[in-house]
Design a protein around this motif. Structure first.
Motif, PDB file in Angstrom:
ATOM      1  N   GLY A  43       0.670  -1.046   0.023  1.00 21.58           N
ATOM      2  CA  GLY A  43      -0.029   0.021  -0.027  1.00 21.58           C
ATOM      3  C   GLY A  43       0.793   1.513   0.064  1.00 21.58           C
ATOM      4  N   SER A  44       0.226   2.450   0.124  1.00 24.50           N
ATOM      5  CA  SER A  44       0.954   3.654   0.054  1.00 24.50           C
ATOM      6  C   SER A  44       1.677   3.764   1.484  1.00 24.50           C
ATOM      7  CB  SER A  44      -0.083   4.851   0.034  1.00 24.50           C
ATOM      8  OG  SER A  44       0.732   6.171   0.419  1.00 24.50           O
ATOM      9  N   THR A  46       2.879   6.629   2.524  1.00 28.49           N
ATOM     10  CA  THR A  46       2.310   7.864   2.995  1.00 28.49           C
ATOM     11  C   THR A  46       1.186   7.731   3.907  1.00 28.49           C
ATOM     12  OG1 THR A  46       3.239   9.166   0.916  1.00 28.49           O
ATOM     13  CG2 THR A  46       1.505  10.017   2.434  1.00 28.49           C
ATOM     14  N   VAL A  58       6.274  16.351   4.605  1.00 26.90           N
ATOM     15  CA  VAL A  58       7.251  15.929   3.646  1.00 26.90           C
ATOM     16  C   VAL A  58       8.136  17.174   3.574  1.00 26.90           C
ATOM     17  CG1 VAL A  58       7.904  15.506   1.057  1.00 26.90           C
ATOM     18  CG2 VAL A  58       5.771  14.877   2.137  1.00 26.90           C
ATOM     19  N   VAL A  95      13.545  13.178  -0.560  1.00 32.87           N
ATOM     20  CA  VAL A  95      12.685  14.051   0.470  1.00 32.87           C
ATOM     21  C   VAL A  95      12.919  13.270   1.596  1.00 32.87           C
ATOM     22  CG1 VAL A  95      10.965  14.799  -1.051  1.00 32.87           C
ATOM     23  CG2 VAL A  95      10.771  12.628   0.148  1.00 32.87           C
ATOM     24  N   PRO A 130       2.820  14.718  -0.831  1.00 23.82           N
ATOM     25  CA  PRO A 130       3.586  13.450  -1.014  1.00 23.82           C
ATOM     26  C   PRO A 130       3.612  12.642  -2.386  1.00 23.82           C
ATOM     27  CG  PRO A 130       1.639  13.177   0.791  1.00 23.82           C
ATOM     28  CD  PRO A 130       1.786  14.990   0.231  1.00 23.82           C
ATOM     29  N   LEU A 135       0.490   9.002  -6.820  1.00 23.95           N
ATOM     30  CA  LEU A 135       0.502   7.539  -7.298  1.00 23.95           C
ATOM     31  C   LEU A 135      -0.748   6.688  -6.913  1.00 23.95           C
ATOM     32  CD1 LEU A 135       4.246   6.526  -6.380  1.00 23.95           C
ATOM     33  CD2 LEU A 135       3.222   6.996  -8.571  1.00 23.95           C
ATOM     34  N   PHE A 136      -1.035   6.595  -5.730  1.00 18.47           N
ATOM     35  CA  PHE A 136      -2.243   5.794  -5.066  1.00 18.47           C
ATOM     36  C   PHE A 136      -3.552   6.191  -5.438  1.00 18.47           C
ATOM     37  CE2 PHE A 136      -0.032   2.230  -3.562  1.00 18.47           C
ATOM     38  CZ  PHE A 136       1.301   2.697  -3.305  1.00 18.47           C
ATOM     39  N   VAL A 188      11.269   4.451  -7.019  1.00 17.44           N
ATOM     40  CA  VAL A 188      11.238   4.999  -5.747  1.00 17.44           C
ATOM     41  C   VAL A 188      11.817   4.060  -4.826  1.00 17.44           C
ATOM     42  CG1 VAL A 188       9.522   5.766  -3.900  1.00 17.44           C
ATOM     43  CG2 VAL A 188       8.796   5.820  -6.462  1.00 17.44           C
TER      44      VAL A 188
HETATM   45  C1  LIG Z   1       5.320   6.042  -2.945  1.00 18.93           C
HETATM   46  C2  LIG Z   1       4.776   6.818  -2.064  1.00 18.93           C
HETATM   47  O1  LIG Z   1       5.438   7.999  -1.803  1.00 18.93           O
HETATM   48  C3  LIG Z   1       5.967   8.568  -0.703  1.00 18.93           C
HETATM   49  C4  LIG Z   1       6.391   9.839  -0.816  1.00 18.93           C
HETATM   50  C5  LIG Z   1       7.400  10.323  -1.559  1.00 18.93           C
HETATM   51  C6  LIG Z   1       7.672  11.716  -1.892  1.00 18.93           C
HETATM   52  O2  LIG Z   1       6.753  12.597  -1.475  1.00 18.93           O
HETATM   53  O3  LIG Z   1       8.682  11.863  -2.531  1.00 18.93           O
HETATM   54  C7  LIG Z   1       8.465   9.260  -1.815  1.00 18.93           C
HETATM   55  C8  LIG Z   1       8.344   8.157  -1.726  1.00 18.93           C
HETATM   56  C9  LIG Z   1       7.177   7.393  -0.848  1.00 18.93           C
HETATM   57  O4  LIG Z   1       7.382   7.089   0.390  1.00 18.93           O
HETATM   58  C10 LIG Z   1       4.014   6.020  -1.046  1.00 18.93           C
HETATM   59  O5  LIG Z   1       3.374   6.719  -0.372  1.00 18.93           O
HETATM   60  O6  LIG Z   1       3.863   4.789  -1.071  1.00 18.93           O
END
Ligand SMILES: C=C(O[C@@H]1C=C(C(=O)O)C=C[C@H]1O)C(=O)O
Length: 203
Positions: A43-44, A46, A58, A95, A130, A135-136, A188
């Motif tokens: 899952g996400s 975030t 972030v 980040v 984020p 993405l999600f 990522v």
């Molecule tokens: C891929 C995701 O996004 C998150 C947020 C990110 C960002 O803001 O640069 C980078 C990696 C992740 O940990 C997630 O939430 O799963």
């Protein structure tokens, strides 16, 4: 969890990069179940961080068009939609994902220029939003090739959040995934920092 002796301040080291020997997650089945569940979570990240703290934020360490490592180019070349010889420009975003002002994750995202087109142009202007939210929430999002690696804590963390460890040999764990949005790839990396709940062992 490694004890942290001195938390000072964020050090704006950019780009930090991520150099690791990645292995399939199944290779680490013997890890503590709490840590494994964070590394393997499809899952996400975030959303999971938000659910585990009062205030999520972030902190952008840096973002720029930069050369990337051969390992990263090869990981992107695993995408059937990506041609590394045609695509030579990459946007790199690094980040810290912070929970209640504590950095829990260092994340590095590598996005080929050819991905930053159409709807995906927004990935270049996320700022302190984020990446996961984009993405999600995308119907076209796919994720593959989740791999895991360990990192010497002092080498990574001392560069990112200026911390030292009391415990010799403390190590951190991270993961890397190949995402696609509208069949366009981005890579990522997410490394769990000492404060992360991932290191709170299950009782
Ligand atoms: C891929 C995701 O996004 C998150 C947020 C990110 C960002 O803001 O640069 C980078 C990696 C992740 O940990 C997630 O939430 O799963």
């Amino acid at each position: 969890m490694p004890a942290i002796s001195h938390f000072q301040h964020f050090k704006q080291a950019f780009p930090l990069g991520v150099d690791a020997s990645w292995q399939a997650i199944e290779h680490y089945a013997e890890l503590d179940s709490s840590l494994y569940s964070w590394l393997a979570d499809a899952g996400s990240l975030t959303e999971r961080l938000m659910a585990n703290c009062q205030h999520f934020s972030v902190r952008v360490i840096g973002q720029d068009v930069l050369p990337v490592s051969d390992v990263e180019r090869q990981a992107l070349a695993d995408s059937k939609y990506f041609n590394p010889s045609a695509d030579t420009q990459y946007m790199v975003r690094e980040v810290l994902l912070c929970c209640d002002q504590q950095p829990w994750v260092f994340a590095r995202t590598v996005i080929p220029a050819s991905t930053l087109t159409g709807e995906e142009r927004q990935l270049a202007t996320l700022g302190e939003q984020p990446l996961g939210a984009t993405l999600f929430n995308a119907a076209s999002m796919t994720r593959q090739n989740l791999v895991v690696a360990s990192f010497s804590a002092n080498s990574l963390v001392s560069q990112v959040v200026h911390q030292r460890f009391d415990e010799e040999g403390a190590i951190l764990w991270g993961r890397r995934s190949l995402f696609h949005l509208s069949n366009k790839p981005l890579l990522v990396h997410e490394i769990f920092l000492p404060a992360a709940q991932a290191y709170q062992q299950n009782d």
